[in-house]
Design an enzyme around this catalytic site. Sequence first.
Site, mmCIF file in Angstrom:
data_model
loop_
_atom_site.group_PDB
_atom_site.id
_atom_site.type_symbol
_atom_site.label_atom_id
_atom_site.label_comp_id
_atom_site.label_asym_id
_atom_site.label_seq_id
_atom_site.Cartn_x
_atom_site.Cartn_y
_atom_site.Cartn_z
ATOM 1 N N VAL A 144 3.969 -0.843 4.096
ATOM 2 C CA VAL A 144 2.621 -1.218 4.506
ATOM 3 C C VAL A 144 1.994 -2.107 3.444
ATOM 4 O O VAL A 144 2.092 -1.823 2.256
ATOM 5 C CB VAL A 144 1.738 0.033 4.711
ATOM 6 C CG1 VAL A 144 0.391 -0.372 5.256
ATOM 7 C CG2 VAL A 144 2.417 1.005 5.641
ATOM 8 N N LEU A 161 0.830 -1.208 0.000
ATOM 9 C CA LEU A 161 0.000 0.000 0.000
ATOM 10 C C LEU A 161 0.858 1.249 0.000
ATOM 11 O O LEU A 161 0.446 2.307 -0.445
ATOM 12 C CB LEU A 161 -0.904 0.019 1.239
ATOM 13 C CG LEU A 161 -2.056 -0.972 1.279
ATOM 14 C CD1 LEU A 161 -2.690 -0.973 2.653
ATOM 15 C CD2 LEU A 161 -3.087 -0.628 0.231
ATOM 16 N N ASP A 195 4.683 13.371 14.024
ATOM 17 C CA ASP A 195 4.822 13.325 12.562
ATOM 18 C C ASP A 195 3.463 13.528 11.893
ATOM 19 O O ASP A 195 3.019 12.709 11.090
ATOM 20 C CB ASP A 195 5.445 11.982 12.145
ATOM 21 C CG ASP A 195 6.007 12.036 10.727
ATOM 22 O OD1 ASP A 195 6.102 13.155 10.160
ATOM 23 O OD2 ASP A 195 6.345 10.970 10.186
#
Length: 817
Positions: A524, A516, A636
């Site tokens: 991911v 992904l 983040d």
Amino acid sequence: MVANCGQVSSPVLVLLAFLFLHGAPLRAADDTIFDGQPLYGGQSLVSKRGKFELGFFQPDNSSQRWYVGIRYNQISARDIVWVANREAPIANLESSQLSIARDGNMVLLDHRNSPIWSTNVTTIASSVPTVGVILDTGNLVLAEASNTSVVLWQSFDHFTDTWLPGGKLGRNKLTGEVDRLVAWRGYKDPSPSMFSLELDPRGTSQYLLNWNSSEQYWTSGNWSAADHIFTDVPEMTLADPSHGFPYTFSYVDAGNESYFAYHVEDDAVVAHFRMDVAGQVKFLMWVEGAGEWQQFWSQPKAQCDIYAMCGPSGVGTENALPSCSCPRGFRRRRPLEWAQGDYTSGCARNAALQCGGGARDDVNGGEDRFYAMADVRLPSDGQSVVAASAGDCERACVGSCSCTAYSYNGSCSVWQGDLINLRDTSGMGTATGVGGTIWIRLAASEFSSAGRDRGRRLFVGLVAAGFAAAVTIIIVLVPIIVVTRRRTSRRVVEGSLVAFTYRDLQLATKNFSEKLGAGAFSSVFKGSLADDAARPVAVKKLEGHLQGEKQFRAEVSTIGKVQHVNLIRLIGFYSEGTRRLLVYEHMSNGSLDRHLFGATSSSHLSWEARYQVALGIARGLDYLHGSCRDCIIHCDIKPENILLDGALAPKVADFGLAKLMGRDSSRVLTTVRGTAGYLAPEWVAGTAVTAKADVFSYGMVLFELVSGRRNARQRPDGTVDFFPSTAAGLLVGGGDLMGAVDGRIRGDADVAEVERACRIACWCVQDDERARPSMGTVVQVLEGLLEVSVPPIPTSFKMLANPSKKHLDFFTCLPSA
Ligand SMILES: *[C@@H]1O[C@H](CO)[C@@H](O)[C@H](O)[C@H]1NC(C)=O
Ligand SMILES: *[C@@H]1O[C@H](CO)[C@@H](O)[C@H](O)[C@H]1NC(C)=O
Ligand SMILES: *[C@@H]1O[C@H](CO)[C@@H](O)[C@H](O)[C@H]1NC(C)=O
Ligand SMILES: *[C@@H]1O[C@H](CO)[C@@H](O)[C@H](O)[C@H]1NC(C)=O
Ligand SMILES: *[C@@H]1O[C@H](CO)[C@@H](O)[C@H](O)[C@H]1NC(C)=O
Ligand SMILES: *[C@@H]1O[C@H](CO)[C@@H](O)[C@H](O)[C@H]1NC(C)=O
Ligand SMILES: *[C@@H]1O[C@H](CO)[C@@H](O)[C@H](O)[C@H]1NC(C)=O
């Protein structure tokens, strides 16, 4: 920043609940028990508008234990909210009945016609016929038949583990009696457990969570009439109807009684307080669309604060998975319950003690011995014994058959019976100074078998060269391998967090075939869990700097406890050797950057959707910063880390990078971990970083939501077009802000909302972190509950006009694609 502890209100959730609550068709059914018309075993009554059902039920269908109780009738969960005979189940359903007795009381009769339970009111006039009625509030009342407003007894005065809206939980000042919510003993066992919630019987206005009515492990603090909150529950200020919270709360202190009560304003809302099996009190609201109870609030936040959470002889470990374990010589008493996160059954001895006639010499290897367990917080109920040395202390324990453990630190303590509330302090550091060593009495066989194992391993080594070794290896190692295998393939579950095996995740992701995305330290993959309706998941493989196993598990456990509608939910993890994987819920609409900056303009978000995204992110961050005992800083925040679900609701992802910050510890993070372009100046300056660093990054993202492009853009002539600076200039100079809005949505943007968003965004990116608002304030501003003034232009923006190399680098460094 004032930390908002355990934010309760989540208007998005409330909204969800409103949208998804469907009224089920009403069932025309009788709601009343009359004299001579009892409720027979197997039958049920339904309240007038169908909300609650009174009937016979069997929480554990593997045993013949039946209860009369009340449960929800119109939601799919059908939770039981009240039980009449929780201590005395009936074994024979058919010939039991709930009826009106000759004395007017409502009574549960078993098959022998003997009373199992009764409303037990002594003041009913013999001439007055009575009836039992189940009401739409979930209240079962015994009332006069001629006028059911005359209530003689009601279940709302005798809550079991569930406190429904409209009921009072208080103290009768005349009799001194207090109402208690007492948890079920197990998820399938309604009998009362040790955990309870009650108003302080000593007369103060604080609610207490107690174990065995004696060990208090949480208090709400006294009621403050001025602030309309309990002093240790400051989040109540947020649970305010003006914030869209559909409840009203009140604390009443009258001459004859004091109590707290809450009411649901909207009839369609289904909610209650529950004293959970595991010792937490929870406020839950039903969300039909999601098919589950959403938890708005719970206490105590840290499971390890629950007294005796791990049951008799269990050992609690903060931030560990699972939270409880058994000491050497003990095993989980009810492994199935443990697997469901209910540890209260505790641990049982593998081998009975010799002392006390438990075992003969030849069975368990002779006289009992002691195992030293270091780094534990000792149980509080030790008895002091005068002893001059550790040896004397041990002898004092040996001399008494009921003694199960001792500890010697210059003075001697001994314990009788089960060890309650043992805590592993090895991970807490030395500062806390609570750890000690306890010597636990075990059967001698526990020691000799360990000795035998050692001998066996030696033996294997010695004869390995020979033919006999093969046989021995098979005999000795195969069981070990099998045991190890079994251990790794067993899923450990704590709450909703699953410890997956690597094979599970290989299967789920088709051997990591569908990527992904990838970041600096992770990739991911898409997957689906076989065991749960092929639920789609995102499996994150961490690469690069890997934490040690223990720290990783500790952090995963913490992340797993964080649950909010605007935060990505961690489902489980895998950690072994150098492999670290995290399994998250999968978001079908991908990350925010694709919608804002993606090439396909067809997928652009409307202004309304963007505003809701901004609000959702703010709520998620507010929760992260203030809700748990430890403040979690994300570090983040950027569009790549905001994911959108099917309905375009945002969820903040990747707070795996976040570092736990103890409230009292210095809030210093030493490594820069965020992404340039969204980083607060203090990262660069190397000074202490607080939650205000997230506020800064959030402000930057908010500007991008308005402009629909990256904040920094290089002009053809090489200068930098910095949107936040442009917007700040327009705000201060009173220019046309709408002209700066993303051209794709300028037409339908709300002028007031754009102004509000830009103002608060500019406040968020102030150089001085003290000038930046908290995320809680941001939420209020975006909700329109707080006005926000025109912000000053941050000094660093001004420098952009006359750029120094350092500032240009800082702001123009575009995030890596
Ligand atoms: C008990 O309930 C479970 C789940 O509802 C069901 O699968 C099971 O067949 C039931 N067992 C019996 C003996 O009724
Ligand atoms: C009714 O109350 C009495 C005393 O208050 C108690 O002894 C008795 O067990 C109760 N009966 C039932 C059926 O609960
Ligand atoms: C029923 O009882 C209530 C409360 O005592 C009273 O206010 C009401 O007037 C009564 N109704 C009738 C019809 O008697
Ligand atoms: C206290 O008095 C009020 C008003 O008279 C009454 O409604 C309530 O039931 C009383 N509470 C108790 C516990 O006696
Ligand atoms: C709560 O109020 C009582 C007096 O009503 C007081 O004695 C007690 O110290 C207060 N508790 C706290 C925690 O402030
Ligand atoms: C619970 O409290 C009672 C009374 O205070 C005490 O006798 C009993 O031993 C306690 N139970 C446990 C398991 O400690
Ligand atoms: C020894 O332990 C007892 C009971 O746990 C504690 O009260 C005492 O302060 C300790 N003494 C020292 C010297 O640590």
